[in-house]
Design a protein around this motif. Structure first.
Motif, short mmCIF file in Angstrom:
data_model
loop_
_atom_site.label_atom_id
_atom_site.label_comp_id
_atom_site.label_asym_id
_atom_site.label_seq_id
_atom_site.Cartn_x
_atom_site.Cartn_y
_atom_site.Cartn_z
N ASP A 54 67.38 -94.40 -29.49
CA ASP A 54 66.77 -93.11 -29.82
C ASP A 54 67.14 -92.80 -31.26
O ASP A 54 68.26 -92.36 -31.54
N THR A 131 61.94 -90.30 -33.87
CA THR A 131 61.28 -89.01 -33.61
C THR A 131 61.11 -88.21 -34.90
O THR A 131 60.72 -88.76 -35.92
N GLU A 174 56.93 -87.81 -26.97
CA GLU A 174 58.32 -87.38 -26.88
C GLU A 174 58.48 -86.34 -25.77
O GLU A 174 59.39 -86.42 -24.94
N ASP A 200 63.25 -79.72 -24.65
CA ASP A 200 64.11 -80.59 -25.47
C ASP A 200 64.25 -79.93 -26.83
O ASP A 200 63.24 -79.61 -27.47
N TRP A 437 64.01 -88.46 -23.73
CA TRP A 437 62.75 -89.21 -23.57
C TRP A 437 62.96 -90.70 -23.33
O TRP A 437 62.03 -91.41 -22.88
CA LIG Z 1 65.82 -86.01 -29.88
#
Ligand SMILES: [Ca+2]
Ligand SMILES: Nc1nc2c(ncn2[C@@H]2O[C@H](COP(=O)(O)OP(=O)(O)OP(=O)(O)O)[C@@H](O)[C@H]2O)c(=O)[nH]1
Length: 500
Positions: A54, A131, A174, A200, A437
């Motif tokens: 991530d 992300t 996401e 989130d 995610w």
């Molecule tokens: Ca994150």
């Protein structure tokens, strides 16, 4: 009696049997040792593994998942067995030193090699998803973001695992994969139960995702994700707000207060007695605020805390635009949001911040939550440091802002009321696996969530059946081996792309 025993022990028949049994035992032992030594092979592994990195805006984390080998491609429960936090900042911070981004992953890759049995290394899929930090870098400087990806890919290609690509996730992915993770871990998908929404809060963006009976995508198609899991169809509303993760939100708030380029700023979201020199070019070095950089400003300004929760709320509220809405209803910034429905799990920074502030009990009256924050923000900075000597100073300094921001985002932004606020559960892990995610992403890419229920009539291919856009990969097709730009080649596609 003793005479009888003596006779038995002395008899030749008894001695023969004893020698025979002892002989068999010795032969069996020798055979066992020989087989063991000759084979010298590890026992067959009972588990298979998958790894997801991530690459968030604030840091990178690696997660290792395992599942029973014989239940591969089925409903076998996937669990997180290990995780590793990469030292240093997120990969988007390496724009001027891309090689550093690749090198930063070294320690966690080593840990993964030790955690996954070596006989499984070659078949273990490894994915990296980036992300909001990389979304922002891509907007700001696409060639720098490409260079970072190149360095990261080179590092991951040299690992013994089956590297299946590094790419930027779209905000919709996401949000949707976070929702899949939470509901998968909660066992809500196989049972066809009511699902739970997912909240989130990252450093650079924030996501809200929930199933809404009132939303079929007509009003705002790009907020709809539709998919079929274990024989059930879901219409998921999801939205990702870029620049509303808590680090970028803080920048936005500070930017609104420094638009005229002052040399000093009194800020209610920092504790009384807190004082720090902030660099203008550093504060405005983000596409979230770059356009509002003052034309003329000194190099620095002095940030002084005043610790006033109510004024902090007023300042935080200004980063939300409630003035326009072209839909039947909106959250903020003109974004469509259907009426909230059902329960919610809130993770990442919702957890870090509310856990630190002892505010994870969402059933407490709203006034109590506000009172606690009021008292917390008003605590002098010197006391805070004395009470929390081992807490990272950056985190400690920002909890007053972060708590206030979370409360404002949830109530004024997303419209949680005193009643619906209770429906939020603040979570970090579910049954030992982190909420986020990554698990949902891996389950999807490894075809581990079937579209149909396992006992239903055969339906091929057994894959998380989502609607693909024009660029979507063929079902069961290879995963992309190169990083892709946002919105391209994502397995989950927003309905808008599907129709285009
Ligand atoms: Ca994150
Ligand atoms: N207090 C505290 N804050 C943390 C911790 N870990 C991360 N944070 C902060 O919480 C925010 C969100 O962290 P993450 O969820 O890891 O964010 P991210 O994935 O890097 O960012 P996105 O790309 O926007 O999702 C950031 O501001 C982090 O600096 C922690 O252990 N404690």
């Amino acid at each position: 009696m003793s005479e009888q025993r003596e006779m038995k022990e002395a008899s030749p028949g008894y001695r023969t049997v004893t020698i025979f049994v002892a002989g068999i035992a010795v032969i069996a032992l020798v055979a066992l040792v020989t087989v063991g030594v000759l084979q010298n092979k590890p026992l067959p592994q009972k588990y298979k593994y998958g790894i997801v990195m991530d690459a968030g805006s604030s840091h990178t984390a690696l997660y290792i998942y395992q599942w029973p080998a014989e239940k591969d491609n089925n409903t076998g429960r996937v669990t997180q067995t290990d995780s590793c936090r990469v030292d240093g900042p997120g990969i988007s911070s390496y724009a001027s030193n891309p090689r550093g981004a690749g090198e930063s992953l070294g320690d966690c890759m080593l840990k993964a090699r030790q955690a996954v049995p070596s006989s499984r290394h070659g078949e273990t899929p490894l994915y990296l998803g980036a992300t909001a930090g990389m979304r922002l870098l891509n907007i700001e400087n696409a060639s720098a973001s490409d260079a970072v990806f190149q360095a990261v890919e080179a590092a991951l290609h040299s690992s013994p695992f089956s590297f299946r690509g590094a790419r930027i996730l779209s905000g919709q992915e996401e949000g949707a994969f976070g929702w899949v993770t939470v509901n998968y871990l909660d066992d809500r998908l196989t049972q066809g139960q009511e699902t739970t929404g997912a909240l989130d809060l990252g450093g650079a963006s924030t996501q809200i995702s929930f199933v809404s009976a009132r939303f079929d995508g007509t009003e705002s198609p790009h907020n709809l994700m539709t998919f079929r899991l274990y024989g059930n169809d879901y219409n998921l509303y999801t939205h990702s707000y870029l620049c509303y993760g808590k680090d970028q939100a803080l920048r936005k708030m500070l930017a609104l207060q420094t638009a005229s380029g002052p040399t000093s700023l009194s800020d209610p979201c920092f504790h009384p007695g807190y004082i720090r020199t902030r660099d203008y070019s550093e504060l405005y070095a983000s596409p979230c605020v770059a356009r509002s950089k003052p034309q003329a400003s000194p190099r620095n300004f002095t940030l002084k805390g005043t610790g006033d929760f109510d004024s902090c709320r007023t300042a935080v509220k200004k980063i939300f635009d409630f003035s326009k809405c072209n839909f039947s209803r909106c959250s903020f910034n003109g974004v469509f949001q259907p009426e909230l429905q059902g329960s919610f799990g809130a993770f990442s920074a919702y957890y870090f911040v509310l856990d630190f502030l002892n505010l994870t009990d969402t059933s407490a009256p709203m006034e109590t939550i506000k009172d606690k924050l009021r008292e917390y923000c008003a605590t002098p900075w010197a006391d805070m440091q004395r009470q929390h000597p081992s807490t990272k100073v950056k985190y400690l300094a920002e909890y007053c802002f972060s708590g206030t921001y979370i409360l404002t985002l949830l109530t004024e932004g997303y419209n949680f009321t005193a009643d619906t606020f209770k429906e939020i559960t603040i979570i970090r892990k579910i049954k030992g696996s982190d909420a986020g995610w990554t698990l949902g992403y891996m389950l999807n890419l490894t075809n581990m969530i079937p579209a149909e229920a396992p006992d239903a009539p055969p339906a091929a291919p057994r894959r998380l059946r989502v609607h693909h856009g024009a660029h979507g990969p063929a079902a069961g097709g290879p995963s992309p081996l190169h990083h892709l730009h946002p919105q391209q080649d994502s397995v989950l596609q927003p309905a808008q792309d599907r129709m285009s």
